[in-house]
Enzyme design. Structure first.
Site, PDB file in Angstrom:
ATOM      1  N   GLY A  21       0.827  -1.218   0.000  1.00 41.97           N
ATOM      2  CA  GLY A  21       0.000   0.000   0.000  1.00 41.97           C
ATOM      3  C   GLY A  21       0.849   1.250   0.000  1.00 41.97           C
ATOM      4  O   GLY A  21       0.550   2.219   0.704  1.00 41.97           O
ATOM      5  N   SER A  23       1.410   3.374  -2.511  1.00 38.58           N
ATOM      6  CA  SER A  23       1.097   4.398  -3.523  1.00 38.58           C
ATOM      7  C   SER A  23       0.488   5.661  -2.936  1.00 38.58           C
ATOM      8  O   SER A  23       0.494   6.711  -3.585  1.00 38.58           O
ATOM      9  CB  SER A  23       0.147   3.798  -4.573  1.00 38.58           C
ATOM     10  OG  SER A  23      -0.870   3.052  -3.938  1.00 38.58           O
ATOM     11  N   ARG A  24      -0.087   5.548  -1.737  1.00 40.72           N
ATOM     12  CA  ARG A  24      -0.815   6.702  -1.169  1.00 40.72           C
ATOM     13  C   ARG A  24      -0.646   6.725   0.346  1.00 40.72           C
ATOM     14  O   ARG A  24      -0.203   5.754   0.946  1.00 40.72           O
ATOM     15  CB  ARG A  24      -2.322   6.559  -1.451  1.00 40.72           C
ATOM     16  CG  ARG A  24      -2.695   6.703  -2.880  1.00 40.72           C
ATOM     17  CD  ARG A  24      -4.200   6.700  -3.028  1.00 40.72           C
ATOM     18  NE  ARG A  24      -4.769   5.347  -3.009  1.00 40.72           N
ATOM     19  CZ  ARG A  24      -5.864   4.995  -2.343  1.00 40.72           C
ATOM     20  NH1 ARG A  24      -6.508   5.896  -1.635  1.00 40.72           N
ATOM     21  NH2 ARG A  24      -6.324   3.765  -2.389  1.00 40.72           N
ATOM     22  N   ASN A 101       1.230  -2.555   5.435  1.00 38.69           N
ATOM     23  CA  ASN A 101       0.471  -1.316   5.557  1.00 38.69           C
ATOM     24  C   ASN A 101      -0.855  -1.342   4.787  1.00 38.69           C
ATOM     25  O   ASN A 101      -1.823  -0.713   5.215  1.00 38.69           O
ATOM     26  CB  ASN A 101       1.345  -0.161   5.048  1.00 38.69           C
ATOM     27  CG  ASN A 101       0.554   1.111   4.829  1.00 38.69           C
ATOM     28  OD1 ASN A 101       0.198   1.806   5.782  1.00 38.69           O
ATOM     29  ND2 ASN A 101       0.248   1.423   3.569  1.00 38.69           N
ATOM     30  N   SER A 153      -4.598  -0.030  14.395  1.00 40.39           N
ATOM     31  CA  SER A 153      -5.362   1.223  14.477  1.00 40.39           C
ATOM     32  C   SER A 153      -5.866   1.385  15.900  1.00 40.39           C
ATOM     33  O   SER A 153      -6.009   0.389  16.625  1.00 40.39           O
ATOM     34  CB  SER A 153      -6.565   1.131  13.527  1.00 40.39           C
ATOM     35  OG  SER A 153      -7.499   2.151  13.801  1.00 40.39           O
ATOM     36  N   TYR A 166     -13.997  -3.543  10.698  1.00 40.11           N
ATOM     37  CA  TYR A 166     -12.657  -2.938  10.633  1.00 40.11           C
ATOM     38  C   TYR A 166     -11.939  -3.088  11.973  1.00 40.11           C
ATOM     39  O   TYR A 166     -10.778  -3.500  12.032  1.00 40.11           O
ATOM     40  CB  TYR A 166     -12.797  -1.463  10.257  1.00 40.11           C
ATOM     41  CG  TYR A 166     -11.480  -0.713  10.168  1.00 40.11           C
ATOM     42  CD1 TYR A 166     -10.578  -0.966   9.147  1.00 40.11           C
ATOM     43  CD2 TYR A 166     -11.148   0.265  11.115  1.00 40.11           C
ATOM     44  CE1 TYR A 166      -9.370  -0.274   9.062  1.00 40.11           C
ATOM     45  CE2 TYR A 166      -9.952   0.968  11.043  1.00 40.11           C
ATOM     46  CZ  TYR A 166      -9.063   0.688  10.014  1.00 40.11           C
ATOM     47  OH  TYR A 166      -7.867   1.370   9.937  1.00 40.11           O
ATOM     48  N   THR A 169     -10.644  -6.607  12.511  1.00 42.18           N
ATOM     49  CA  THR A 169      -9.414  -6.959  11.778  1.00 42.18           C
ATOM     50  C   THR A 169      -8.205  -6.263  12.396  1.00 42.18           C
ATOM     51  O   THR A 169      -7.117  -6.842  12.470  1.00 42.18           O
ATOM     52  CB  THR A 169      -9.502  -6.592  10.275  1.00 42.18           C
ATOM     53  OG1 THR A 169      -9.697  -5.182  10.115  1.00 42.18           O
ATOM     54  CG2 THR A 169     -10.627  -7.354   9.592  1.00 42.18           C
ATOM     55  N   LYS A 170      -8.388  -5.028  12.856  1.00 43.18           N
ATOM     56  CA  LYS A 170      -7.235  -4.303  13.412  1.00 43.18           C
ATOM     57  C   LYS A 170      -6.853  -4.832  14.804  1.00 43.18           C
ATOM     58  O   LYS A 170      -5.694  -4.741  15.210  1.00 43.18           O
ATOM     59  CB  LYS A 170      -7.526  -2.791  13.430  1.00 43.18           C
ATOM     60  CG  LYS A 170      -7.584  -2.192  12.019  1.00 43.18           C
ATOM     61  CD  LYS A 170      -6.246  -2.330  11.312  1.00 43.18           C
ATOM     62  CE  LYS A 170      -6.300  -1.984   9.848  1.00 43.18           C
ATOM     63  NZ  LYS A 170      -4.996  -2.083   9.177  1.00 43.18           N
ATOM     64  N   ILE A 199      -5.563   9.956  10.778  1.00 42.05           N
ATOM     65  CA  ILE A 199      -4.459  10.462   9.971  1.00 42.05           C
ATOM     66  C   ILE A 199      -5.034  11.015   8.665  1.00 42.05           C
ATOM     67  O   ILE A 199      -5.958  10.406   8.089  1.00 42.05           O
ATOM     68  CB  ILE A 199      -3.450   9.319   9.667  1.00 42.05           C
ATOM     69  CG1 ILE A 199      -3.028   8.585  10.954  1.00 42.05           C
ATOM     70  CG2 ILE A 199      -2.237   9.859   8.913  1.00 42.05           C
ATOM     71  CD1 ILE A 199      -2.334   9.423  12.018  1.00 42.05           C
TER      72      ILE A 199
HETATM   73  N1  LIG Z   1      -5.712   6.931   7.766  1.00 39.14           N
HETATM   74  C1  LIG Z   1      -5.957   6.652   9.036  1.00 39.14           C
HETATM   75  O1  LIG Z   1      -6.509   7.486   9.784  1.00 39.14           O
HETATM   76  C2  LIG Z   1      -5.574   5.322   9.613  1.00 39.14           C
HETATM   77  C3  LIG Z   1      -5.749   5.138  10.999  1.00 39.14           C
HETATM   78  C4  LIG Z   1      -5.397   3.926  11.573  1.00 39.14           C
HETATM   79  C5  LIG Z   1      -4.885   2.919  10.790  1.00 39.14           C
HETATM   80  N2  LIG Z   1      -4.724   3.114   9.454  1.00 39.14           N
HETATM   81  C6  LIG Z   1      -4.186   1.991   8.673  1.00 39.14           C
HETATM   82  O2  LIG Z   1      -3.032   2.410   7.965  1.00 39.14           O
HETATM   83  C7  LIG Z   1      -2.951   1.720   6.713  1.00 39.14           C
HETATM   84  C8  LIG Z   1      -2.823   2.726   5.577  1.00 39.14           C
HETATM   85  O3  LIG Z   1      -3.939   3.598   5.643  1.00 39.14           O
HETATM   86  P1  LIG Z   1      -4.081   4.872   4.684  1.00 39.14           P
HETATM   87  O4  LIG Z   1      -5.007   5.800   5.368  1.00 39.14           O
HETATM   88  O5  LIG Z   1      -2.749   5.338   4.250  1.00 39.14           O
HETATM   89  O6  LIG Z   1      -4.862   4.193   3.456  1.00 39.14           O
HETATM   90  P2  LIG Z   1      -5.199   4.767   2.005  1.00 39.14           P
HETATM   91  O7  LIG Z   1      -4.790   6.183   1.870  1.00 39.14           O
HETATM   92  O8  LIG Z   1      -6.620   4.368   1.744  1.00 39.14           O
HETATM   93  O9  LIG Z   1      -4.224   3.880   1.058  1.00 39.14           O
HETATM   94  C9  LIG Z   1      -4.401   2.500   1.030  1.00 39.14           C
HETATM   95  C10 LIG Z   1      -3.215   1.864   0.337  1.00 39.14           C
HETATM   96  O10 LIG Z   1      -3.400   0.437   0.359  1.00 39.14           O
HETATM   97  C11 LIG Z   1      -3.475  -0.064  -0.966  1.00 39.14           C
HETATM   98  N3  LIG Z   1      -4.459  -1.150  -0.977  1.00 39.14           N
HETATM   99  C12 LIG Z   1      -5.755  -1.107  -0.577  1.00 39.14           C
HETATM  100  N4  LIG Z   1      -6.339  -2.316  -0.723  1.00 39.14           N
HETATM  101  C13 LIG Z   1      -5.385  -3.139  -1.234  1.00 39.14           C
HETATM  102  C14 LIG Z   1      -5.374  -4.492  -1.620  1.00 39.14           C
HETATM  103  N5  LIG Z   1      -6.462  -5.251  -1.515  1.00 39.14           N
HETATM  104  N6  LIG Z   1      -4.220  -5.006  -2.119  1.00 39.14           N
HETATM  105  C15 LIG Z   1      -3.118  -4.242  -2.236  1.00 39.14           C
HETATM  106  N7  LIG Z   1      -3.054  -2.957  -1.879  1.00 39.14           N
HETATM  107  C16 LIG Z   1      -4.187  -2.403  -1.391  1.00 39.14           C
HETATM  108  C17 LIG Z   1      -3.871   1.116  -1.832  1.00 39.14           C
HETATM  109  O11 LIG Z   1      -3.432   0.921  -3.182  1.00 39.14           O
HETATM  110  P3  LIG Z   1      -4.043   1.833  -4.408  1.00 39.14           P
HETATM  111  O12 LIG Z   1      -3.466   3.225  -4.223  1.00 39.14           O
HETATM  112  O13 LIG Z   1      -3.529   1.174  -5.645  1.00 39.14           O
HETATM  113  O14 LIG Z   1      -5.511   1.810  -4.259  1.00 39.14           O
HETATM  114  C18 LIG Z   1      -3.109   2.257  -1.132  1.00 39.14           C
HETATM  115  O15 LIG Z   1      -1.767   2.243  -1.494  1.00 39.14           O
HETATM  116  C19 LIG Z   1      -4.192   0.831   6.636  1.00 39.14           C
HETATM  117  O16 LIG Z   1      -3.891  -0.467   7.052  1.00 39.14           O
HETATM  118  C20 LIG Z   1      -5.154   1.486   7.618  1.00 39.14           C
HETATM  119  O17 LIG Z   1      -6.094   0.579   8.137  1.00 39.14           O
HETATM  120  C21 LIG Z   1      -5.062   4.280   8.846  1.00 39.14           C
END
Ligand SMILES: NC(=O)c1ccc[n+]([C@@H]2O[C@H](COP(=O)([O-])OP(=O)(O)OC[C@H]3O[C@@H](n4cnc5c(N)ncnc54)[C@H](OP(=O)(O)O)[C@@H]3O)[C@@H](O)[C@H]2O)c1
Length: 258
Positions: A21, A23-24, A101, A153, A166, A169-170, A199
């Protein structure tokens, strides 16, 4: 560079990372910071080939002596992951650090949650953990060195309303982190989790503005975190400075308790 020198400087020089993950959001911040601190990185993405390519170009321009390669992968698909790992090994030779991630979140009242939504969360957030970690920790254990960092998370620690799937899983990520650390830390491989709060990424951008304000008011630090706030802890856990830290869950939430 010697272990002592890496420890003194906190550098990631010579460390070979796989980040899913990337890319973003948080994953992209980890890629940027790890390469800036001296690592070589292969990262996965699911659909966003353009964002992945742009990130590689940006990072390679800033650090032309480092490897930064993006490969597509569906983390819930074991065969696809095997192909991804083959590509990563081809680019890096071997892997020192795995950052699990990639993840998805879904929100719905549990009483109305379709079974398909639950399964999708489990297959992506926990299936991906299995598919990446099992093949990548085997050689780490054999070599007697490595680090695995899993994205949990605050939802996994405290439970998040309207996010039973969610949160489940976390919480699973935390159980996995603690169990695996007991199994393999004696072989020199650390296993830790980070538990971010809210975040600023695409994942939280979908939260209605009104609700965002309500949550922000409850964050003692007074703001959402940035992806870089999380990346710093991930890179620390991957460094020699953290080699006696294992089986831990580090909250990065500005003091928020759900
Ligand atoms: N943002 C928050 O507030 C927050 C808080 C707690 C925990 N987290 C955890 O932190 C991690 C990253 O979160 P984020 O907010 O950065 O997420 P995000 O911006 O939605 O980015 C998700 C990333 O995961 C990739 N992805 C999603 N589904 C996938 C799959 N089935 N196979 C392969 N790659 C996949 C996406 O690829 P594409 O770009 O190609 O779609 C993207 O690179 C996650 O595990 C999330 O649960 C996030």
């Amino acid at each position: 560079m010697t272990v002592e020198a890496r420890e003194r400087t906190g550098t990631l020089a010579g460390r070979r990372f796989v980040v899913t993950g990337g890319s973003r959001g948080i994953g992209a911040a980890v890629v940027r910071l790890a390469v800036a601190e001296g690592a070589d990185v292969v990262f996965g993405y699911q659909r966003n080939a353009d964002a992945a390519r742009e990130l590689c170009q940006e990072v390679t321009k800033a650090h032309p002596d480092r490897i930064c390669t993006a490969l597509p992968v569906e983390v819930s698909d074991q065969e696809d992951v095997a192909e991804f790992i083959e590509g990563a090994l081809g680019a890096l030779g071997s892997i020192d650090v795995l950052v699990n991630n990639a993840g998805i979140s879904r929100s719905s009242a549990f009483t109305g949650t379709p079974r398909g939504e639950w399964d999708e969360l489990v297959e992506t957030n926990l299936g991906g953990l299995f598919n990446l970690t099992q093949p990548l920790v085997r050689p780490m254990v054999e070599r007697g060195a490595g680090a695995v960092i899993n994205l949990s998370s605050v939802a996994g620690l405290h439970g998040s309303a309207m996010q039973a799937g969610y949160s489940t899983t976390k919480a699973g990520v935390i159980g996995f982190t603690k169990a695996l650390s007991k199994e393999i830390s004696g072989f020199g491989v650390t296993v830790n989790a980070v538990a971010p709060g809210l975040i600023e990424t695409d994942m939280t951008a979908v939260i209605p503005a009104e609700y965002q304000e309500l949550v922000r008011a409850r964050i003692p630090s007074g703001r959402f975190g940035t992806p870089r706030d999380v990346a710093h802890t991930v890179c620390f856990l991957a460094s020699d400075r953290a080699r006696y830290i294992t089986g831990q869950v580090i909250e990065i939430a500005g003091g928020l308790v759900l």
